[in-house]
Design a protein around this motif. Structure first.
Motif, PDB file in Angstrom:
ATOM      1  N   LEU A  11       0.861  -1.180   0.000  1.00 51.65           N
ATOM      2  CA  LEU A  11       0.000   0.000   0.000  1.00 51.65           C
ATOM      3  C   LEU A  11       0.895   1.226   0.000  1.00 51.65           C
ATOM      4  N   ASP A  12       0.760   2.046  -1.031  1.00 51.10           N
ATOM      5  CA  ASP A  12       1.577   3.251  -1.176  1.00 51.10           C
ATOM      6  C   ASP A  12       0.643   4.461  -1.167  1.00 51.10           C
ATOM      7  N   ILE A  13       0.753   5.284  -0.132  1.00 51.57           N
ATOM      8  CA  ILE A  13      -0.107   6.453   0.028  1.00 51.57           C
ATOM      9  C   ILE A  13       0.744   7.702  -0.148  1.00 51.57           C
ATOM     10  N   LYS A  14       0.422   8.453  -1.186  1.00 44.70           N
ATOM     11  CA  LYS A  14       1.107   9.720  -1.457  1.00 44.70           C
ATOM     12  C   LYS A  14       0.059  10.825  -1.467  1.00 44.70           C
ATOM     13  N   GLU A  15       0.517  12.052  -1.530  1.00 44.21           N
ATOM     14  CA  GLU A  15      -0.411  13.177  -1.565  1.00 44.21           C
ATOM     15  C   GLU A  15      -1.250  13.126  -2.841  1.00 44.21           C
ATOM     16  N   GLY A  16      -2.554  12.986  -2.676  1.00 47.02           N
ATOM     17  CA  GLY A  16      -3.470  12.963  -3.813  1.00 47.02           C
ATOM     18  C   GLY A  16      -3.608  11.639  -4.526  1.00 47.02           C
ATOM     19  N   GLU A  17      -2.903  10.603  -4.086  1.00 52.65           N
ATOM     20  CA  GLU A  17      -2.938   9.320  -4.793  1.00 52.65           C
ATOM     21  C   GLU A  17      -2.575   8.183  -3.855  1.00 52.65           C
ATOM     22  N   SER A  18      -3.302   7.082  -3.957  1.00 53.33           N
ATOM     23  CA  SER A  18      -2.992   5.872  -3.192  1.00 53.33           C
ATOM     24  C   SER A  18      -3.001   4.688  -4.137  1.00 53.33           C
ATOM     25  N   THR A  19      -2.051   3.767  -3.966  1.00 54.02           N
ATOM     26  CA  THR A  19      -1.947   2.591  -4.820  1.00 54.02           C
ATOM     27  C   THR A  19      -1.869   1.348  -3.949  1.00 54.02           C
ATOM     28  N   LEU A  20      -2.707   0.364  -4.278  1.00 53.79           N
ATOM     29  CA  LEU A  20      -2.699  -0.927  -3.585  1.00 53.79           C
ATOM     30  C   LEU A  20      -2.340  -2.002  -4.591  1.00 53.79           C
ATOM     31  N   ARG A  30      -6.925  -7.543   2.495  1.00 54.94           N
ATOM     32  CA  ARG A  30      -6.114  -7.154   3.657  1.00 54.94           C
ATOM     33  C   ARG A  30      -5.612  -5.717   3.502  1.00 54.94           C
ATOM     34  N   GLY A  31      -5.197  -5.358   2.290  1.00 56.07           N
ATOM     35  CA  GLY A  31      -4.722  -4.002   2.029  1.00 56.07           C
ATOM     36  C   GLY A  31      -5.821  -2.963   2.180  1.00 56.07           C
ATOM     37  N   LEU A  32      -7.024  -3.284   1.707  1.00 54.89           N
ATOM     38  CA  LEU A  32      -8.161  -2.362   1.868  1.00 54.89           C
ATOM     39  C   LEU A  32      -8.509  -2.162   3.334  1.00 54.89           C
ATOM     40  N   GLU A  33      -8.415  -3.229   4.109  1.00 54.96           N
ATOM     41  CA  GLU A  33      -8.684  -3.110   5.548  1.00 54.96           C
ATOM     42  C   GLU A  33      -7.653  -2.202   6.209  1.00 54.96           C
ATOM     43  N   THR A  34      -6.393  -2.359   5.845  1.00 59.80           N
ATOM     44  CA  THR A  34      -5.352  -1.484   6.386  1.00 59.80           C
ATOM     45  C   THR A  34      -5.616  -0.035   5.989  1.00 59.80           C
ATOM     46  N   PHE A  35      -5.953   0.179   4.721  1.00 53.32           N
ATOM     47  CA  PHE A  35      -6.229   1.537   4.243  1.00 53.32           C
ATOM     48  C   PHE A  35      -7.398   2.156   5.006  1.00 53.32           C
ATOM     49  N   SER A  36      -8.445   1.370   5.243  1.00 53.08           N
ATOM     50  CA  SER A  36      -9.612   1.895   5.956  1.00 53.08           C
ATOM     51  C   SER A  36      -9.270   2.316   7.381  1.00 53.08           C
ATOM     52  N   GLN A  37      -8.264   1.691   7.973  1.00 58.93           N
ATOM     53  CA  GLN A  37      -7.856   2.051   9.330  1.00 58.93           C
ATOM     54  C   GLN A  37      -6.973   3.294   9.352  1.00 58.93           C
ATOM     55  N   LEU A  38      -6.389   3.657   8.214  1.00 59.72           N
ATOM     56  CA  LEU A  38      -5.511   4.824   8.146  1.00 59.72           C
ATOM     57  C   LEU A  38      -6.249   6.114   7.792  1.00 59.72           C
TER      58      LEU A  38
END
Length: 88
Positions: A11-20, A30-38
């Motif tokens: 999971l790569d979260i940058k300003e204005g863009e996220s990539t899983l 699993r990645g979506l669950e992590t993203f939802s917690q962030l």
């Protein structure tokens, strides 16, 4: 879900863009669950936000643990023995 299924993700979260990225649907879940917690809602500004980060994760072990909660759900000795036998 079977033993040895690939649940890894990046999971790569940058300003204005996220990539899983994931090899299987289980890794994507699993990645979506992590993203939802962030992601948090900023009430004072009125929008959702998150911090910039990169996460690469995978299960430490190939198997999953089992919780036997006998204080809330009665389990007979026979059913516990069957469960232990199936785990071995």
């Amino acid at each position: 879900l079977q033993l040895g299924v690939d649940e890894s993700y990046t999971l790569d979260i940058k300003e204005g863009e996220s990539t899983l990225s994931a090899n299987t649907i289980y890794g994507a879940l699993r990645g979506l669950e992590t993203f939802s917690q962030l992601v948090v809602y900023n009430f004072s500004l009125g929008y959702y936000q998150t911090s910039t980060s990169t996460i690469s994760d995978m299960p430490r072990f190939k198997w999953r643990g089992i919780l036997i909660d006998t204080s809330r759900h009665y389990q007979s000795v026979r059913s516990i023995k069957r469960l232990l036998e199936s785990m071995s």
